[in-house]
Design a protein around this motif. Structure first.
Motif, PDB file in Angstrom:
ATOM      1  N   ASP A   1       0.817  -1.212   0.000  1.00 38.25           N
ATOM      2  CA  ASP A   1       0.000   0.000   0.000  1.00 38.25           C
ATOM      3  C   ASP A   1       0.852   1.265   0.000  1.00 38.25           C
ATOM      4  O   ASP A   1       0.348   2.356   0.286  1.00 38.25           O
ATOM      5  CB  ASP A   1      -0.937   0.014   1.220  1.00 38.25           C
ATOM      6  N   ASN A   2       2.121   1.112  -0.314  1.00 37.69           N
ATOM      7  CA  ASN A   2       3.030   2.253  -0.293  1.00 37.69           C
ATOM      8  C   ASN A   2       3.438   2.692  -1.697  1.00 37.69           C
ATOM      9  O   ASN A   2       3.562   1.859  -2.605  1.00 37.69           O
ATOM     10  CB  ASN A   2       4.300   1.909   0.493  1.00 37.69           C
ATOM     11  N   ILE A   3       3.657   3.981  -1.852  1.00 41.40           N
ATOM     12  CA  ILE A   3       4.233   4.518  -3.070  1.00 41.40           C
ATOM     13  C   ILE A   3       5.719   4.766  -2.831  1.00 41.40           C
ATOM     14  O   ILE A   3       6.093   5.436  -1.864  1.00 41.40           O
ATOM     15  CB  ILE A   3       3.573   5.845  -3.494  1.00 41.40           C
ATOM     16  N   ILE A   4       6.550   4.220  -3.704  1.00 39.03           N
ATOM     17  CA  ILE A   4       7.974   4.552  -3.713  1.00 39.03           C
ATOM     18  C   ILE A   4       8.151   5.565  -4.830  1.00 39.03           C
ATOM     19  O   ILE A   4       8.026   5.237  -6.007  1.00 39.03           O
ATOM     20  CB  ILE A   4       8.847   3.310  -3.954  1.00 39.03           C
ATOM     21  N   LEU A   5       8.408   6.806  -4.453  1.00 40.36           N
ATOM     22  CA  LEU A   5       8.505   7.902  -5.420  1.00 40.36           C
ATOM     23  C   LEU A   5       9.965   8.290  -5.606  1.00 40.36           C
ATOM     24  O   LEU A   5      10.672   8.558  -4.635  1.00 40.36           O
ATOM     25  CB  LEU A   5       7.710   9.113  -4.940  1.00 40.36           C
ATOM     26  N   THR A   6      10.396   8.311  -6.860  1.00 33.41           N
ATOM     27  CA  THR A   6      11.757   8.725  -7.195  1.00 33.41           C
ATOM     28  C   THR A   6      11.693  10.022  -7.983  1.00 33.41           C
ATOM     29  O   THR A   6      10.930  10.131  -8.946  1.00 33.41           O
ATOM     30  CB  THR A   6      12.478   7.650  -8.024  1.00 33.41           C
ATOM     31  N   GLY A   7      12.475  10.997  -7.553  1.00 31.59           N
ATOM     32  CA  GLY A   7      12.473  12.291  -8.223  1.00 31.59           C
ATOM     33  C   GLY A   7      13.844  12.658  -8.753  1.00 31.59           C
ATOM     34  O   GLY A   7      14.868  12.176  -8.263  1.00 31.59           O
ATOM     35  N   LEU A   8      13.851  13.500  -9.776  1.00 30.40           N
ATOM     36  CA  LEU A   8      15.080  14.043 -10.350  1.00 30.40           C
ATOM     37  C   LEU A   8      15.037  15.550 -10.210  1.00 30.40           C
ATOM     38  O   LEU A   8      14.057  16.191 -10.582  1.00 30.40           O
ATOM     39  CB  LEU A   8      15.208  13.646 -11.818  1.00 30.40           C
TER      40      LEU A   8
ATOM     41  N   THR B   1       9.387   7.050   0.417  1.00 23.02           N
ATOM     42  CA  THR B   1       8.243   6.133   0.471  1.00 23.02           C
ATOM     43  C   THR B   1       7.204   6.623   1.474  1.00 23.02           C
ATOM     44  O   THR B   1       7.542   7.142   2.542  1.00 23.02           O
ATOM     45  CB  THR B   1       8.708   4.716   0.876  1.00 23.02           C
ATOM     46  N   ALA B   2       5.932   6.448   1.115  1.00 23.20           N
ATOM     47  CA  ALA B   2       4.831   6.760   2.033  1.00 23.20           C
ATOM     48  C   ALA B   2       3.606   5.961   1.610  1.00 23.20           C
ATOM     49  O   ALA B   2       3.533   5.454   0.485  1.00 23.20           O
ATOM     50  CB  ALA B   2       4.518   8.251   2.031  1.00 23.20           C
ATOM     51  N   ASN B   3       2.644   5.866   2.493  1.00 20.48           N
ATOM     52  CA  ASN B   3       1.388   5.203   2.166  1.00 20.48           C
ATOM     53  C   ASN B   3       0.709   5.939   1.015  1.00 20.48           C
ATOM     54  O   ASN B   3       0.786   7.169   0.918  1.00 20.48           O
ATOM     55  CB  ASN B   3       0.471   5.169   3.384  1.00 20.48           C
ATOM     56  N   LYS B   4       0.047   5.187   0.138  1.00 25.32           N
ATOM     57  CA  LYS B   4      -0.544   5.818  -1.054  1.00 25.32           C
ATOM     58  C   LYS B   4      -1.636   6.825  -0.716  1.00 25.32           C
ATOM     59  O   LYS B   4      -1.969   7.678  -1.543  1.00 25.32           O
ATOM     60  CB  LYS B   4      -1.066   4.754  -2.017  1.00 25.32           C
ATOM     61  N   SER B   5      -2.173   6.758   0.507  1.00 24.29           N
ATOM     62  CA  SER B   5      -3.154   7.757   0.929  1.00 24.29           C
ATOM     63  C   SER B   5      -2.500   9.121   1.166  1.00 24.29           C
ATOM     64  O   SER B   5      -3.183  10.138   1.265  1.00 24.29           O
ATOM     65  CB  SER B   5      -3.862   7.295   2.205  1.00 24.29           C
ATOM     66  N   LYS B   6      -1.176   9.139   1.240  1.00 22.08           N
ATOM     67  CA  LYS B   6      -0.416  10.375   1.467  1.00 22.08           C
ATOM     68  C   LYS B   6       0.300  10.821   0.189  1.00 22.08           C
ATOM     69  O   LYS B   6       1.356  11.457   0.236  1.00 22.08           O
ATOM     70  CB  LYS B   6       0.616  10.156   2.578  1.00 22.08           C
ATOM     71  N   ALA B   7      -0.259  10.495  -0.949  1.00 15.38           N
ATOM     72  CA  ALA B   7       0.423  10.702  -2.228  1.00 15.38           C
ATOM     73  C   ALA B   7       0.839  12.153  -2.452  1.00 15.38           C
ATOM     74  O   ALA B   7       1.986  12.432  -2.827  1.00 15.38           O
ATOM     75  CB  ALA B   7      -0.471  10.233  -3.374  1.00 15.38           C
TER      76      ALA B   7
END
Length: 294
Positions: free
Chosen positions: A248-255, A270-276
């Protein structure tokens, strides 16, 4: 009931709109659906880079007008091509399941290697700075037009190669043109690359899209766009964001690119997808402040 679907008139745009139309008809066989195509300002002005003529908004202005005056009930977009600020009267009401988000290398017909005496066609700063790390000997030249127009320019000898989104190539059935698929660790994709967005009027009933909308992709798109918006990233800004869901987590990678574009930073959070939305904002702030303080 009749639904009018607005689309840019390019072959890829029509194919993408047809994906939405087919999904509507499959779940709502009683709904009549009409495709309405139009040429946008961004499709007409091809001799200048987008940042010189107004940015991504040039691809949606005419479609937005069609929604507001009732010539269309919904419009279909490549989400990566939409500006960060969306008219409150015309919200994003659904997103597709994400197609492959990676970028690809395409060579002229009959070629097997890049001819570095000619430029690589690449229309975004995001791609350019990552590409030049992979191929330090390359030169990069802007290329405009729809996918088929760009391929014609490539095959006519104007460019040694093109960098394009794999999603569009797959939707056009042109996978056989692909010479290399870049992993996201090599070229981080544009925010929302591979995702279709459906826009409508705020008061219009779009319940017929309930089963089309992919909830996980929606969460990812919110995180990616939040990251870009926090950094003030537009069409020409060399920023990128790519999210994946695990459990249920989003792993977000930014540049994030430094001012002189000689260096860039890539970082994940990384955070829960409810905290997108919060995830995208926090990662952007951490990367910007890390650069300023570092």
């Amino acid at each position: 009931m009749k639904i009018k679907v607005g689309s840019r008139e390019s072959k890829l745009a029509v194919i993408q709109s047809q994906i939405v139309i087919d999904a509507i008809k499959k779940k709502n066989p009683d709904i009549e659906v009409e495709l309405v195509t139009m040429k946008t300002t961004g499709d007409i002005i091809l001799n200048k880079t987008l940042d010189k003529i107004g940015g991504k908004g040039l691809f949606v202005k005419e479609l937005d007008r069609a929604l507001l005056n009732g010539d269309a009930d919904i419009t279909v977009h490549s989400f990566k091509d939409m500006p960060m600020d969306v008219d409150e009267r015309l919200p994003i009401v659904a997103v597709s399941k994400r197609e492959d988000a990676r970028d690809v290398l395409i060579l002229p017909k009959g070629q097997t290697e890049i001819d570095f005496s000619k430029p690589i066609g690449c229309s975004s700063a995001r791609r350019r700075i990552q590409l030049q790390k992979l191929y330090p000997q390359c030169t990069v030249k802007s290329v405009r037009g729809n996918v088929l127009t760009r391929l014609d320019k490539l095959d006519s000898g104007e460019y040694s190669a093109l960098i394009l989104a794999y999603a569009g190539i797959k939707r056009l059935g042109l996978e056989d043109r692909v010479s290399r698929i870049f992993e996201t660790s090599e070229i981080l994709p544009a925010a929302c690359q591979g995702i279709l967005a459906v826009q409508s009027r705020k008061d219009f009933d779009v319940s017929f899209l309930d089963e089309f909308c992919d909830k996980d992709t929606l969460a990812i798109s919110i995180a990616e766009r939040s990251f870009i918006k926090t950094l003030d990233g537009g069409c020409s800004s060399p920023v990128a964001a790519y999210g994946v869901i695990e459990n249920d987590n989003i792993i977000l990678t930014g540049l994030y690119v430094e001012d002189d574009e000689n260096q860039y930073i890539i970082k994940s959070k990384t955070a829960n997808k409810s905290k997108a939305e919060i995830l995208g904002k926090e990662l952007a702030i951490e990367m910007r402040e890390g650069y300023i303080n570092g």
